[in-house]
Design an enzyme around this catalytic site. Structure first.
Site, PDB file in Angstrom:
ATOM      1  CB  SER A  25      -0.976  -0.039   1.331  1.00  0.00           C
ATOM      2  OG  SER A  25      -1.665   1.357   1.468  1.00  0.00           O
ATOM      3  CB  THR A  27      -2.443   4.254   2.135  1.00  0.00           C
ATOM      4  OG1 THR A  27      -3.400   4.210   0.903  1.00  0.00           O
ATOM      5  CG2 THR A  27      -3.214   5.382   2.899  1.00  0.00           C
ATOM      6  CE1 TYR A  80     -11.142  -8.897   8.492  1.00  0.00           C
ATOM      7  CE2 TYR A  80      -9.424  -7.506   7.852  1.00  0.00           C
ATOM      8  CZ  TYR A  80      -9.688  -8.462   8.409  1.00  0.00           C
ATOM      9  OH  TYR A  80      -8.881  -9.653   8.827  1.00  0.00           O
ATOM     10  CG  ASN A 102     -12.288   4.345   2.775  1.00  0.00           C
ATOM     11  OD1 ASN A 102     -13.020   5.290   3.449  1.00  0.00           O
ATOM     12  ND2 ASN A 102     -11.415   5.059   1.942  1.00  0.00           N
ATOM     13  CG  ASP A 117     -12.745   4.005  -1.243  1.00  0.00           C
ATOM     14  OD1 ASP A 117     -11.515   4.444  -1.183  1.00  0.00           O
ATOM     15  OD2 ASP A 117     -12.802   2.832  -0.738  1.00  0.00           O
ATOM     16  N   GLY A 144     -17.385  -3.988  -4.787  1.00  0.00           N
ATOM     17  CA  GLY A 144     -17.098  -2.979  -3.669  1.00  0.00           C
ATOM     18  C   GLY A 144     -16.909  -1.481  -3.951  1.00  0.00           C
ATOM     19  CG  ASP A 165     -20.217  -7.274 -12.066  1.00  0.00           C
ATOM     20  OD1 ASP A 165     -19.698  -6.533 -11.310  1.00  0.00           O
ATOM     21  OD2 ASP A 165     -20.045  -8.482 -11.986  1.00  0.00           O
ATOM     22  NE  ARG A 170     -20.457  -9.531  -6.756  1.00  0.00           N
ATOM     23  CZ  ARG A 170     -19.327  -9.188  -5.949  1.00  0.00           C
ATOM     24  NH1 ARG A 170     -18.306  -8.425  -6.752  1.00  0.00           N
ATOM     25  NH2 ARG A 170     -18.850 -10.114  -5.265  1.00  0.00           N
ATOM     26  CD  GLN A 265      -7.441   6.327   0.034  1.00  0.00           C
ATOM     27  OE1 GLN A 265      -8.143   6.284   1.173  1.00  0.00           O
ATOM     28  NE2 GLN A 265      -6.241   5.966  -0.098  1.00  0.00           N
TER      29      GLN A 265
HETATM   30  P1  NAD Z   1     -14.561  -6.754  -6.493  1.00  0.00           P
HETATM   31  O1  NAD Z   1     -14.058  -8.154  -6.540  1.00  0.00           O
HETATM   32  O2  NAD Z   1     -15.451  -6.329  -5.202  1.00  0.00           O
HETATM   33  O3  NAD Z   1     -15.540  -6.579  -7.592  1.00  0.00           O
HETATM   34  C1  NAD Z   1     -15.161  -6.512  -8.994  1.00  0.00           C
HETATM   35  C2  NAD Z   1     -16.219  -6.632  -9.736  1.00  0.00           C
HETATM   36  O4  NAD Z   1     -15.904  -6.743 -11.252  1.00  0.00           O
HETATM   37  C3  NAD Z   1     -16.956  -8.084  -9.686  1.00  0.00           C
HETATM   38  O5  NAD Z   1     -18.570  -7.795  -9.195  1.00  0.00           O
HETATM   39  C4  NAD Z   1     -16.821  -8.744 -10.815  1.00  0.00           C
HETATM   40  O6  NAD Z   1     -17.888  -9.660 -11.056  1.00  0.00           O
HETATM   41  C5  NAD Z   1     -16.849  -7.753 -11.704  1.00  0.00           C
HETATM   42  N1  NAD Z   1     -15.899  -8.313 -12.842  1.00  0.00           N
HETATM   43  C6  NAD Z   1     -14.566  -8.611 -13.006  1.00  0.00           C
HETATM   44  N2  NAD Z   1     -14.008  -8.855 -14.379  1.00  0.00           N
HETATM   45  C7  NAD Z   1     -15.123  -8.428 -14.719  1.00  0.00           C
HETATM   46  C8  NAD Z   1     -15.120  -8.252 -16.410  1.00  0.00           C
HETATM   47  N3  NAD Z   1     -14.353  -8.647 -17.158  1.00  0.00           N
HETATM   48  N4  NAD Z   1     -16.314  -7.704 -17.049  1.00  0.00           N
HETATM   49  C9  NAD Z   1     -17.412  -7.492 -16.157  1.00  0.00           C
HETATM   50  N5  NAD Z   1     -17.306  -7.404 -14.903  1.00  0.00           N
HETATM   51  C10 NAD Z   1     -16.229  -8.086 -14.287  1.00  0.00           C
HETATM   52  O7  NAD Z   1     -13.427  -5.819  -6.525  1.00  0.00           O
HETATM   53  P2  NAD Z   1     -13.323  -4.099  -5.882  1.00  0.00           P
HETATM   54  O8  NAD Z   1     -13.056  -4.088  -4.543  1.00  0.00           O
HETATM   55  O9  NAD Z   1     -14.612  -3.646  -6.367  1.00  0.00           O
HETATM   56  O10 NAD Z   1     -12.108  -3.668  -6.655  1.00  0.00           O
HETATM   57  C11 NAD Z   1     -11.904  -3.529  -7.919  1.00  0.00           C
HETATM   58  C12 NAD Z   1     -10.851  -2.746  -8.739  1.00  0.00           C
HETATM   59  O11 NAD Z   1     -10.750  -1.531  -8.183  1.00  0.00           O
HETATM   60  C13 NAD Z   1      -9.419  -3.618  -8.268  1.00  0.00           C
HETATM   61  O12 NAD Z   1      -8.561  -3.719  -9.097  1.00  0.00           O
HETATM   62  C14 NAD Z   1      -9.142  -2.341  -6.933  1.00  0.00           C
HETATM   63  O13 NAD Z   1      -7.758  -2.539  -6.777  1.00  0.00           O
HETATM   64  C15 NAD Z   1      -9.429  -1.398  -7.562  1.00  0.00           C
HETATM   65  N6  NAD Z   1      -9.612   0.086  -6.583  1.00  0.00           N
HETATM   66  C16 NAD Z   1      -8.970   1.154  -6.835  1.00  0.00           C
HETATM   67  C17 NAD Z   1      -9.352   2.126  -5.926  1.00  0.00           C
HETATM   68  C18 NAD Z   1      -8.530   3.538  -6.320  1.00  0.00           C
HETATM   69  O14 NAD Z   1      -8.249   4.111  -5.090  1.00  0.00           O
HETATM   70  N7  NAD Z   1      -8.060   3.768  -7.210  1.00  0.00           N
HETATM   71  C19 NAD Z   1     -10.134   1.734  -4.801  1.00  0.00           C
HETATM   72  C20 NAD Z   1     -10.878   0.546  -4.754  1.00  0.00           C
HETATM   73  C21 NAD Z   1     -10.545  -0.448  -5.511  1.00  0.00           C
END
Ligand code: NAD
Length: 292
Positions: A25, A27, A80, A102, A117, A144, A165, A170, A265
């Protein structure tokens, strides 16, 4: 500043990040460098629950420990962000809206949960795509992070939001969830991306799936759907230049990388922990010192 401490410069604060597999991280470095630049010491500790020394600790134990140790607060990440809610006294409006936390601030014996976020994405979006049209937006990924991004897009003024998705349930759940908060919003789940592009071209696309991460190369949007009139945003930031952004740039689209959300964030979390405004440019400089 909503929910922040009184703006008194402290000598020293302790904060931390609770999550699993968080060794890389950026952060901690952003918070520690920002505090140093403002003239005080910040110890930002990575509290990795995968660490053997914490094998017997629950999230509840960990929160009790850091609160007892006088931490100003903690960031909370995978897995979490939802579980932590039952351990808190109150939530900010954004945390309640998204249903995930978060950032936890310890204040006057209470634990208040925030979701930075949402604001982080919104601020990055507003600053990074000035002048762009975003009435009609496609969000890919309803996990998420997708929930926070969806609310941020609505708050930024998107009028019609299509959500795709690969797990259709979802996308449907996120649509239902959004409609409860924003009943007048035109929001729909789309099972097939072709369905979106066959009828019309959206103004822009946000990728909130993990596709494009170093460990998951590729793009969730086939290049055929790209058009130079569209803007393309990604929230993946490792690597910064994802396959989607590379394709979009090659096509002539305006692009927005995921670093903005990650930095903003942290900007808002710093303000909540300390009561002091943070300098986004300085925090971005620290973020950029990491090898990409
Ligand atoms: P997650 O696993 O909770 O959700 C991902 C979703 O994407 C799922 O619902 C899955 O079904 C869907 N998915 C996966 N591949 C797909 C595809 N090819 N087509 C359509 N849907 C698809 O993950 P998350 O926590 O939501 O995180 C997602 C990404 O966001 C991660 O790479 C994470 O590192 C990034 N992220 C970045 C930040 C930031 O500050 N920039 C913050 C949070 C998360």
């Amino acid at each position: 500043m909503q929910g922040a401490h009184a703006a008194v410069i402290p000598d020293h604060i302790n904060i931390g990040l609770i999550g699993c597999g968080i060794g890389k991280s950026r952060t901690p470095a952003m918070h520690m460098a920002e505090a140093k630049a403002q003239g005080f010491l910040c110890d930002y500790n990575l509290l990795d629950m995968d660490d053997e020394s914490r094998a017997d600790l629950s999230l509840s134990d960990m929160l009790d420990t850091v609160e007892k140790d006088g931490y100003a607060g903690v960031n909370v990440t995978y897995p979490y962000k939802m579980k932590v809610i039952s351990l808190l006294d109150d939530l900010s409006d954004n945390a309640r809206m998204v249903g995930a936390v978060n950032t936890v601030v310890f204040k006057d014996g209470k634990r208040i949960g925030h979701n930075t976020d949402l604001w982080g994405f919104a601020e990055s979006f507003r600053r990074g795509l000035i002048g762009a049209k975003w009435d009609d937006t496609l969000l890919i990924g309803a996990g998420g992070a997708g929930v926070a991004v969806a609310h941020a897009l609505v708050q930024c003024g998107v009028k019609q939001l299509s959500i795709h998705d690969m797990d259709l349930e979802r996308a449907d759940n996120l649509v239902d969830h959004l409609k409860k908060t924003w009943p007048d919003m035109a929001v729909r789940a789309v099972g097939d991306l072709g369905q979106v592009f066959a009828s019309h071209r959206p103004d822009g696309v946000v990728n909130a799936t993990p596709m494009g991460m170093a460990k998951l190369p590729g793009s969730a949007l086939p290049t055929d759907y790209l058009n130079e009139k569209m803007w393309v945003a990604d929230i993946v930031y490792f690597p910064l230049e994802t396959q989607l952004l590379k394709d979009a740039r090659a096509c002539g689209c305006r692009t927005l990388p995921g670093s903005g959300m990650a930095v903003f964030q942290a900007v808002r979390a710093f303000e909540l922990f300390t009561g002091l405004p943070a300098d986004p440019n300085r925090m971005k400089e620290t973020f950029d010192t990491f090898d990409l």
